[in-house]
Design a protein around this motif. Structure first.
Motif, PDB file in Angstrom:
ATOM      1  N   CYS A 333       1.237  -1.213  -0.002  1.00 43.16           N
ATOM      2  CA  CYS A 333      -0.283  -0.154   0.202  1.00 43.16           C
ATOM      3  C   CYS A 333       0.893   0.817   0.571  1.00 43.16           C
ATOM      4  CB  CYS A 333      -0.308  -0.175   1.096  1.00 43.16           C
ATOM      5  SG  CYS A 333      -0.155  -0.129   2.689  1.00 43.16           S
ATOM      6  N   GLU A 334       0.282   2.417  -0.145  1.00 42.38           N
ATOM      7  CA  GLU A 334       0.920   3.467  -0.224  1.00 42.38           C
ATOM      8  C   GLU A 334       1.030   4.455   1.663  1.00 42.38           C
ATOM      9  OE1 GLU A 334       3.228   5.001  -2.965  1.00 42.38           O
ATOM     10  OE2 GLU A 334       2.668   4.024  -4.022  1.00 42.38           O
ATOM     11  N   LYS A 337       1.249   4.200   7.071  1.00 42.17           N
ATOM     12  CA  LYS A 337       2.269   3.359   6.890  1.00 42.17           C
ATOM     13  C   LYS A 337       2.690   2.488   7.914  1.00 42.17           C
ATOM     14  CE  LYS A 337       5.105   7.226   5.069  1.00 42.17           C
ATOM     15  NZ  LYS A 337       5.495   6.189   3.481  1.00 42.17           N
ATOM     16  N   THR A 366       5.319  -0.792  -1.217  1.00 35.81           N
ATOM     17  CA  THR A 366       4.711   0.123  -1.775  1.00 35.81           C
ATOM     18  C   THR A 366       4.830  -0.477  -4.003  1.00 35.81           C
ATOM     19  OG1 THR A 366       6.600   2.351  -2.680  1.00 35.81           O
ATOM     20  CG2 THR A 366       4.820   2.255  -0.619  1.00 35.81           C
ATOM     21  N   THR A 367       4.140   0.178  -4.782  1.00 37.75           N
ATOM     22  CA  THR A 367       4.437   0.089  -6.044  1.00 37.75           C
ATOM     23  C   THR A 367       4.578   1.063  -7.277  1.00 37.75           C
ATOM     24  OG1 THR A 367       2.061   0.423  -6.430  1.00 37.75           O
ATOM     25  CG2 THR A 367       2.462  -1.418  -6.444  1.00 37.75           C
ATOM     26  N   GLU A 368       5.221   1.695  -6.192  1.00 41.77           N
ATOM     27  CA  GLU A 368       6.495   2.645  -6.898  1.00 41.77           C
ATOM     28  C   GLU A 368       4.556   4.470  -7.027  1.00 41.77           C
ATOM     29  OE1 GLU A 368       8.891   3.976  -6.054  1.00 41.77           O
ATOM     30  OE2 GLU A 368       9.510   2.467  -5.062  1.00 41.77           O
ATOM     31  N   ARG A 369       3.550   4.616  -6.497  1.00 38.14           N
ATOM     32  CA  ARG A 369       2.604   4.492  -7.333  1.00 38.14           C
ATOM     33  C   ARG A 369       1.641   4.106  -9.051  1.00 38.14           C
ATOM     34  NH1 ARG A 369       3.888  10.955  -6.067  1.00 38.14           N
ATOM     35  NH2 ARG A 369       4.509  11.138  -3.808  1.00 38.14           N
ATOM     36  N   GLY A 374      -1.068   1.957  -6.295  1.00 43.71           N
ATOM     37  CA  GLY A 374      -0.478   2.802  -6.529  1.00 43.71           C
ATOM     38  C   GLY A 374      -0.937   3.795  -6.390  1.00 43.71           C
ATOM     39  N   ARG A 375      -2.113   4.412  -6.776  1.00 44.09           N
ATOM     40  CA  ARG A 375      -3.258   4.930  -6.429  1.00 44.09           C
ATOM     41  C   ARG A 375      -4.492   5.879  -5.941  1.00 44.09           C
ATOM     42  NH1 ARG A 375      -4.183   2.671 -11.778  1.00 44.09           N
ATOM     43  NH2 ARG A 375      -5.996   1.728 -11.641  1.00 44.09           N
ATOM     44  N   ARG A 376      -3.724   4.960  -5.094  1.00 44.15           N
ATOM     45  CA  ARG A 376      -4.854   4.921  -3.281  1.00 44.15           C
ATOM     46  C   ARG A 376      -5.788   4.137  -3.296  1.00 44.15           C
ATOM     47  NH1 ARG A 376      -1.976   8.807   0.839  1.00 44.15           N
ATOM     48  NH2 ARG A 376       0.250   9.407  -0.426  1.00 44.15           N
TER      49      ARG A 376
END
Length: 393
Positions: A333-334, A337, A366-369, A374-376
């Motif tokens: 996840c983005e 935390k 994370t997936t580097e956005r 990445g788009r949450r």
């Protein structure tokens, strides 16, 4: 079958497990060390619990040891008592706790360090109590005994009347409690039978068992492991799950409520981390996936806590006489935390699975956005469960 002499008498077992066992080596106290995939304390508990004459079990522990004991014992039912600095003091504390509970006729005082207790020894002790205040298991001394000074052999010791004393030691409760209460606090005793004898009562010797030898040194654990271990196979399962983030939902991750502006949506509490672990464990067992055991179409699981699913997977492993060797969880996840909650997550997973916390790993990435995470839009989790099961013949 319960013997006639125990009918209508309440019998309580008191396991003394408050020591540190430094001579046994290892980082953990010896009562918490594992033999054949089960803690020494759990072996001792199970040996007593399966005897149908025993009505309840109390366990005396050292200070701050209860959480560890509960994790290792899982769903086993016991009453815990905090002990003292000496074995005698710990037994006294245990006896007082038993007395406070009330209604006890007979007590078996057993050292956790003698975990492999045959039921026949308990039978012999209870039979002996039919005409005595106390009874203890003992074995004759077979070896030649000598005195020694500065590594030089001295005179031999007559061994005909000597015995090696074991536990459990069985007593009529009122007598051993009175003996402990009346003991001279300035003296120490290595076992409870000595205390009862000093109070003026005879103690009967019954036949002990070689399997009751005390675990004291590292080589004792090696021998016990070799004797009780069964061939096992390692199973590895992988699980993956994803849930979307939504407003007005709570965010449960790995059994912990995490503060966040959105939560995960799903039929249950949508704890994506626990769902991934459950899938991994069921996969290692080759027993399908979480959806086949808890169908989303079943209304009873609507809003259910995922703790129940993980406990179910734990019990499925236990039914197969399996062991949970390790859980490796990755949360993707983005936000939020995961770091600030990692230790609490590990502790909660370990608690539900009844394993030490060092068998649980929780990581985050994370997936580097990129992608939905990445788009949450959602949170994903993947898990690897390593189990061991009895090997098929």
């Amino acid at each position: 079958m319960r013997r006639a002499m125990t009918a209508n008498r309440r019998i309580v077992a008191l396991i003394v497990a408050a020591g540190q066992g430094s001579r046994a080596g290892g980082e953990a106290p010896k009562q918490f060390r594992m033999i054949a995939g089960k803690a020494v304390l759990a072996h001792a508990y199970d040996a007593l619990a399966k005897h149908d004459a025993i009505d309840a079990i109390h366990i005396v522990l050292g200070d701050a040891q209860e959480a560890t004991a509960r994790a290792l014992l899982g769903d086993r039912t016991a009453k815990f008592v905090t002990g003292a600095d000496s074995r005698r003091g710990s037994v006294r504390a245990g006896l007082e706790a038993v007395a406070a509970a009330g209604g006890v006729d007979i007590v078996l005082i057993h050292d956790a360090a003698r975990p492999f207790l045959p039921g026949a020894v308990i039978d012999r002790l209870l039979t002996a109590l039919d005409g005595a205040e106390g009874a203890i298991p003992a074995l004759p001394v077979a070896d030649t005994l000598v005195r020694g000074m500065d590594d030089v052999m001295g005179d031999g010791v007559e061994r005909a009347s000597l015995h090696r004393v074991q536990t459990p030691q069985a007593f009529r409760f009122d007598g051993i409690l009175a003996a402990h209460r009346g003991w001279d606090e300035g003296r120490e005793a290595t076992d409870d039978a000595q205390i009862l004898r000093a109070w003026g009562h005879d103690v009967i010797l019954v036949q002990g068992d070689e399997r009751l030898e005390k675990l004291t040194y590292p080589q004792d654990f090696d021998r016990a492991e070799a004797r009780h271990a069964t061939p096992r196979s390692t199973r590895v399962g992988m699980g993956y799950d994803v849930h979307r983030l939504a407003a007005n939902e709570e965010l449960w991750l790995a059994g912990i409520l995490v503060p966040h502006d959105r939560g995960l949506a799903g039929h249950s509490d949508a704890d994506v981390a626990i769902h991934a672990i459950v899938d991994a464990m069921l996969g290692a067992l080759a027993e399908g996936d979480i959806g086949s055991h808890f169908p989303p179409s079943d209304p009873q699981w609507r809003g259910a806590s995922s703790d129940r699913f993980l406990a179910y997977a734990r019990d499925r492993v236990a039914v197969r006489d399996g062991r949970i060797e390790h859980i490796d969880l990755t949360i993707i996840c983005e936000a939020p935390k995961i770091g600030p909650h990692r230790d609490a997550m590990r502790a909660r997973i370990a608690e539900i699975l009844s394993v030490p916390i060092d068998r649980v790993s929780v990581k985050a990435t994370t997936t580097e956005r990129l992608g939905f995470a990445g788009r949450r839009e959602g949170i994903a989790a993947q898990a690897v469960a390593t189990l061991s099961l009895p090997a098929l013949s």
